[in-house]
Design a protein around this motif. Structure first.
Motif, PDB file in Angstrom:
ATOM      1  N   MET A   1       0.851  -1.198   0.000  1.00 11.64           N
ATOM      2  CA  MET A   1       0.000   0.000   0.000  1.00 11.64           C
ATOM      3  C   MET A   1       0.881   1.240   0.000  1.00 11.64           C
ATOM      4  O   MET A   1       1.821   1.361   0.772  1.00 11.64           O
ATOM      5  N   SER A   2       0.550   2.196  -0.885  1.00 10.51           N
ATOM      6  CA  SER A   2       1.298   3.440  -0.971  1.00 10.51           C
ATOM      7  C   SER A   2       0.639   4.483  -0.068  1.00 10.51           C
ATOM      8  O   SER A   2      -0.527   4.831  -0.244  1.00 10.51           O
ATOM      9  N   LEU A   3       1.399   4.958   0.915  1.00 14.67           N
ATOM     10  CA  LEU A   3       0.856   5.916   1.880  1.00 14.67           C
ATOM     11  C   LEU A   3       1.211   7.341   1.475  1.00 14.67           C
ATOM     12  O   LEU A   3       2.253   7.592   0.878  1.00 14.67           O
ATOM     13  N   ASN A   4       0.332   8.277   1.851  1.00 16.49           N
ATOM     14  CA  ASN A   4       0.566   9.690   1.593  1.00 16.49           C
ATOM     15  C   ASN A   4       1.428  10.234   2.733  1.00 16.49           C
ATOM     16  O   ASN A   4       0.924  10.796   3.707  1.00 16.49           O
ATOM     17  N   VAL A   5       2.744  10.037   2.607  1.00 16.75           N
ATOM     18  CA  VAL A   5       3.671  10.351   3.687  1.00 16.75           C
ATOM     19  C   VAL A   5       3.653  11.836   4.035  1.00 16.75           C
ATOM     20  O   VAL A   5       3.613  12.216   5.210  1.00 16.75           O
ATOM     21  N   GLU A   6       3.685  12.693   3.031  1.00 15.69           N
ATOM     22  CA  GLU A   6       3.721  14.137   3.282  1.00 15.69           C
ATOM     23  C   GLU A   6       2.492  14.600   4.057  1.00 15.69           C
ATOM     24  O   GLU A   6       2.601  15.400   5.000  1.00 15.69           O
ATOM     25  N   LEU A   7       1.337  14.109   3.698  1.00 16.69           N
ATOM     26  CA  LEU A   7       0.099  14.507   4.373  1.00 16.69           C
ATOM     27  C   LEU A   7       0.088  14.004   5.817  1.00 16.69           C
ATOM     28  O   LEU A   7      -0.356  14.704   6.736  1.00 16.69           O
ATOM     29  N   TRP A 118      -4.709   8.694   7.100  1.00 23.08           N
ATOM     30  CA  TRP A 118      -4.525   8.065   8.408  1.00 23.08           C
ATOM     31  C   TRP A 118      -5.216   6.710   8.488  1.00 23.08           C
ATOM     32  O   TRP A 118      -4.749   5.797   9.185  1.00 23.08           O
ATOM     33  N   THR A 119      -6.316   6.558   7.778  1.00 23.69           N
ATOM     34  CA  THR A 119      -6.996   5.255   7.746  1.00 23.69           C
ATOM     35  C   THR A 119      -6.102   4.206   7.106  1.00 23.69           C
ATOM     36  O   THR A 119      -5.936   3.094   7.620  1.00 23.69           O
ATOM     37  N   GLU A 120      -5.514   4.560   5.961  1.00 23.79           N
ATOM     38  CA  GLU A 120      -4.627   3.625   5.274  1.00 23.79           C
ATOM     39  C   GLU A 120      -3.362   3.362   6.086  1.00 23.79           C
ATOM     40  O   GLU A 120      -2.863   2.225   6.123  1.00 23.79           O
ATOM     41  N   ALA A 121      -2.857   4.390   6.761  1.00 24.29           N
ATOM     42  CA  ALA A 121      -1.659   4.213   7.590  1.00 24.29           C
ATOM     43  C   ALA A 121      -1.956   3.260   8.747  1.00 24.29           C
ATOM     44  O   ALA A 121      -1.142   2.381   9.060  1.00 24.29           O
ATOM     45  N   TYR A 122      -3.110   3.429   9.379  1.00 23.51           N
ATOM     46  CA  TYR A 122      -3.466   2.557  10.506  1.00 23.51           C
ATOM     47  C   TYR A 122      -3.636   1.114  10.045  1.00 23.51           C
ATOM     48  O   TYR A 122      -3.252   0.170  10.742  1.00 23.51           O
ATOM     49  N   ARG A 123      -4.201   0.933   8.878  1.00 21.19           N
ATOM     50  CA  ARG A 123      -4.347  -0.429   8.348  1.00 21.19           C
ATOM     51  C   ARG A 123      -2.985  -1.069   8.113  1.00 21.19           C
ATOM     52  O   ARG A 123      -2.765  -2.248   8.435  1.00 21.19           O
ATOM     53  N   ALA A 124      -2.058  -0.309   7.542  1.00 26.68           N
ATOM     54  CA  ALA A 124      -0.713  -0.832   7.288  1.00 26.68           C
ATOM     55  C   ALA A 124      -0.008  -1.168   8.601  1.00 26.68           C
ATOM     56  O   ALA A 124       0.644  -2.211   8.724  1.00 26.68           O
ATOM     57  N   ILE A 125      -0.136  -0.291   9.599  1.00 19.56           N
ATOM     58  CA  ILE A 125       0.476  -0.527  10.914  1.00 19.56           C
ATOM     59  C   ILE A 125      -0.114  -1.780  11.551  1.00 19.56           C
ATOM     60  O   ILE A 125       0.604  -2.632  12.089  1.00 19.56           O
ATOM     61  N   THR A 126      -1.435  -1.893  11.487  1.00 19.26           N
ATOM     62  CA  THR A 126      -2.121  -3.038  12.082  1.00 19.26           C
ATOM     63  C   THR A 126      -1.682  -4.345  11.434  1.00 19.26           C
ATOM     64  O   THR A 126      -1.471  -5.353  12.113  1.00 19.26           O
ATOM     65  N   ALA A 127      -1.537  -4.327  10.109  1.00 20.36           N
ATOM     66  CA  ALA A 127      -1.123  -5.544   9.403  1.00 20.36           C
ATOM     67  C   ALA A 127       0.245  -6.019   9.880  1.00 20.36           C
ATOM     68  O   ALA A 127       0.468  -7.216  10.096  1.00 20.36           O
ATOM     69  N   LEU A 128       1.171  -5.079  10.082  1.00 25.30           N
ATOM     70  CA  LEU A 128       2.518  -5.440  10.543  1.00 25.30           C
ATOM     71  C   LEU A 128       2.501  -5.924  11.992  1.00 25.30           C
ATOM     72  O   LEU A 128       3.220  -6.858  12.350  1.00 25.30           O
ATOM     73  N   MET A 129       1.686  -5.301  12.829  1.00 30.11           N
ATOM     74  CA  MET A 129       1.602  -5.720  14.230  1.00 30.11           C
ATOM     75  C   MET A 129       0.966  -7.106  14.352  1.00 30.11           C
ATOM     76  O   MET A 129       1.416  -7.937  15.142  1.00 30.11           O
ATOM     77  N   VAL A 141     -10.125  -3.415   9.902  1.00 37.72           N
ATOM     78  CA  VAL A 141      -9.997  -2.336  10.881  1.00 37.72           C
ATOM     79  C   VAL A 141     -10.270  -1.002  10.220  1.00 37.72           C
ATOM     80  O   VAL A 141      -9.839  -0.738   9.110  1.00 37.72           O
ATOM     81  N   VAL A 142     -10.995  -0.144  10.900  1.00 42.31           N
ATOM     82  CA  VAL A 142     -11.345   1.197  10.445  1.00 42.31           C
ATOM     83  C   VAL A 142     -11.870   1.164   9.015  1.00 42.31           C
ATOM     84  O   VAL A 142     -11.268   1.689   8.102  1.00 42.31           O
ATOM     85  N   PRO A 143     -12.991   0.501   8.755  1.00 38.38           N
ATOM     86  CA  PRO A 143     -13.490   0.423   7.383  1.00 38.38           C
ATOM     87  C   PRO A 143     -14.069   1.744   6.914  1.00 38.38           C
ATOM     88  O   PRO A 143     -14.585   2.528   7.707  1.00 38.38           O
ATOM     89  N   ASP A 144     -13.948   2.005   5.624  1.00 39.79           N
ATOM     90  CA  ASP A 144     -14.607   3.166   5.037  1.00 39.79           C
ATOM     91  C   ASP A 144     -16.093   2.870   4.897  1.00 39.79           C
ATOM     92  O   ASP A 144     -16.513   1.711   4.777  1.00 39.79           O
ATOM     93  N   GLU A 145     -16.885   3.930   4.857  1.00 37.44           N
ATOM     94  CA  GLU A 145     -18.326   3.742   4.744  1.00 37.44           C
ATOM     95  C   GLU A 145     -18.680   3.031   3.442  1.00 37.44           C
ATOM     96  O   GLU A 145     -19.620   2.265   3.380  1.00 37.44           O
ATOM     97  N   LYS A 146     -17.900   3.283   2.394  1.00 38.91           N
ATOM     98  CA  LYS A 146     -18.171   2.664   1.098  1.00 38.91           C
ATOM     99  C   LYS A 146     -17.966   1.160   1.142  1.00 38.91           C
ATOM    100  O   LYS A 146     -18.508   0.422   0.331  1.00 38.91           O
ATOM    101  N   GLU A 147     -17.140   0.709   2.089  1.00 39.84           N
ATOM    102  CA  GLU A 147     -16.806  -0.702   2.144  1.00 39.84           C
ATOM    103  C   GLU A 147     -17.805  -1.507   2.960  1.00 39.84           C
ATOM    104  O   GLU A 147     -17.773  -2.730   2.980  1.00 39.84           O
ATOM    105  N   VAL A 148     -18.672  -0.833   3.691  1.00 40.13           N
ATOM    106  CA  VAL A 148     -19.642  -1.523   4.517  1.00 40.13           C
ATOM    107  C   VAL A 148     -20.836  -1.884   3.648  1.00 40.13           C
ATOM    108  O   VAL A 148     -21.665  -1.039   3.336  1.00 40.13           O
ATOM    109  N   THR A 149     -20.913  -3.124   3.230  1.00 40.93           N
ATOM    110  CA  THR A 149     -21.966  -3.579   2.334  1.00 40.93           C
ATOM    111  C   THR A 149     -22.810  -4.638   3.029  1.00 40.93           C
ATOM    112  O   THR A 149     -22.472  -5.148   4.095  1.00 40.93           O
TER     113      THR A 149
END
Length: 467
Positions: A1-7, A118-129, A141-149
């Motif tokens: 996953m490519s994270l928006n590091v600057e943001l 931050w959502t994508e960053a938390y997912r990446a962190i969680t995967a490694l942990m 973890v921390v799903p987007d509203e669009k993903e809740v089907t």
């Protein structure tokens, strides 16, 4: 996953001035939404825990551009959380509370782009942990509203139903095969493709080359079976092969003369057994070495223990969890050793060679490591309070989130070392070389820095000395 590091970096800089309040809000959000989490923190000083949260966030943000350094640390952190009673399903609520805290403190700066980052960053962190905790699949973890089907809801309900059902009787479980192999069309296709490729490769070779490949395959199969079969079977087959060669050999040949010796058969069998039993002898040696180490547990000075540890390390045997508090291990040579989670509290490791060693989560409080070689060593989350590191080489060492409170690092070499999130309160860094070290000015502010070479290459002088 490519994270928006600057943001991520820009948004976190806006939170850092109010870091303590931010951490307090996170735990308030977590306990308000999930009061069942409170027992996990019953015996923990919440102020210290808030500081650890901020240190962890600083660690992540400052190392987003160095994922190779961040991954093993997060793996180790995930493993530690298992011991605290944290299970995979807790990561979702923690992520919700964290994002809520960011929203509360960033306010108008909490844009959809920042939230996504931050959502994508938390997912990446969680995967490694979770990987470090031994969990192969990452929960949602921390799903987007669009993903809740509706499909996800149905799957969750099915999972809850399955979890609530009692386990099947033991007799039914025993009927299941120990190993199940599912061959679908894709797997068969891959197998056929591999066979075809191998055949085409052989077709393109000359007869001699093809013969060589066949003989190579036979030799590899023979070697694999040699180590897999019991010693008596290998010795019997060797004796039979010897007799076959002896009977078929020309009476006037040099081979026949060699084989005519009365003890030739016994020598061949003895040689085969000697080779075959080499791993068992090596195992026996390792058992003896560990027995020596265990016998010296309450002994301060034991040269035999030093030799045993060095021999085990030379054989690439893990020393993980070694329990040798107070041991005198001066000048010990353990390069590349796996000493993670070892207990070396108050041990004397002066002038030891621990370059490239793994000391993650190790206990080294009050230990003596003056003049030791710890270049490229891993010391993340290690307890290093009041350790004597004077004149030690810690260049390129990983000290992320290590406890270096009141440690003596005077004259130590810390060039290119990673110190993000480390506790440097009261640490003596006088005359230390911190050039290009990864550590913030705020983290260094709690240490004594007179005469130290700072990360930017400048020499530190306290305001008092300049006056």
């Amino acid at each position: 996953m490519s994270l928006n590091v600057e943001l991520l970096e820009q948004s976190f800089e806006k939170v850092k001035p109010r870091a303590d309040e931010f951490a307090a809000s996170f735990y308030e959000n977590l306990f308000a939404a999930h009061p069942e989490f409170k027992p996990l923190f019953a015996k923990i000083d919440i102020k210290i825990q808030q500081k650890k949260l901020i240190n962890a966030l600083v660690l992540v943000v400052e190392n987003l551009r160095s994922p190779e350094a961040l991954e093993p640390v997060l793996n180790a952190l995930g493993g530690r959380h298992i011991g605290y009673g944290v299970i995979p399903k807790y990561y979702g609520p923690v992520g919700d509370a964290l994002l809520m805290a960011f929203e509360q403190y960033l306010q108008q700066d909490w844009t959809p782009e920042v939230k996504l980052a931050w959502t994508e960053a938390y997912r990446a962190i969680t995967a490694l942990m979770l990987k470090g905790a031994g969990v192969e699949t990452t929960p949602n973890v921390v799903p987007d509203e669009k993903e809740v089907t509706l499909k996800n809801t149905s799957a969750t309900q099915t999972q809850l139903i399955n979890e609530s059902q009692p386990l099947p009787p033991q007799t039914e479980q025993q009927k299941k095969p120990l190993v199940s192999l599912k061959l679908d069309g894709e797997v068969i296709q891959k197998m056929l493709s591999k066979i075809t490729d191998s055949y085409q490769q052989l077709q393109g070779l000359s007869f001699i080359q093809r013969l060589g490949e066949v003989l190579k395959g036979i030799l590899e199969t023979f070697i694999d079976n040699f180590w897999a079969q019991p010693a008596w079977l290998v010795a019997s087959v060797s004796a039979i092969l010897f007799l076959v060669i002896y009977v078929g050999a020309d009476d006037n040949s040099l081979l026949a003369e060699i084989l005519e010796g009365a003890d030739a058969l016994s020598l061949v069998v003895a040689l085969v057994l000697f080779i075959k039993e080499a791993p068992d002898r090596r195992k026996q040696f390792h058992y003896q070495a560990w027995s020596t180490i265990d016998a010296a547990h309450d002994v301060k000075v034991s040269y035999a223990r030093i030799l045993a540890l060095q021999d085990l390390n030379e054989d690439n045997v893990s020393l993980r969890g070694l329990d040798a508090p107070g041991a005198e291990l001066v000048d010990i040579n353990l390069p590349g050793a796996n000493l993670s989670q070892a207990n070396l509290n108050k041990s004397d490791l002066s002038n030891a060679n621990l370059s490239h060693a793994n000391l993650d989560n190790a206990i080294l409080s009050h230990a003596k490591l003056s003049g030791a070689n710890l270049s490229y060593a891993k010391l993340s989350f290690a307890r290093l309070n009041k350790v004597n590191f004077s004149s030690a080489d810690l260049s390129n060492a990983n000290l992320i989130c290590a406890d270096l409170k009141q440690a003596n690092l005077s004259g130590a070499i810390l060039k290119n070392a990673s110190l993000s999130g480390a506790n440097l309160e009261g640490a003596y860094l006088t005359g230390a070389n911190l050039k290009d070290a990864k550590v913030s000015v705020s983290e260094l502010s709690a240490a004594f820095l007179e005469g130290a070479i700072m990360p930017d290459g400048s020499k530190y002088h306290s305001p008092k000395s300049s006056n």
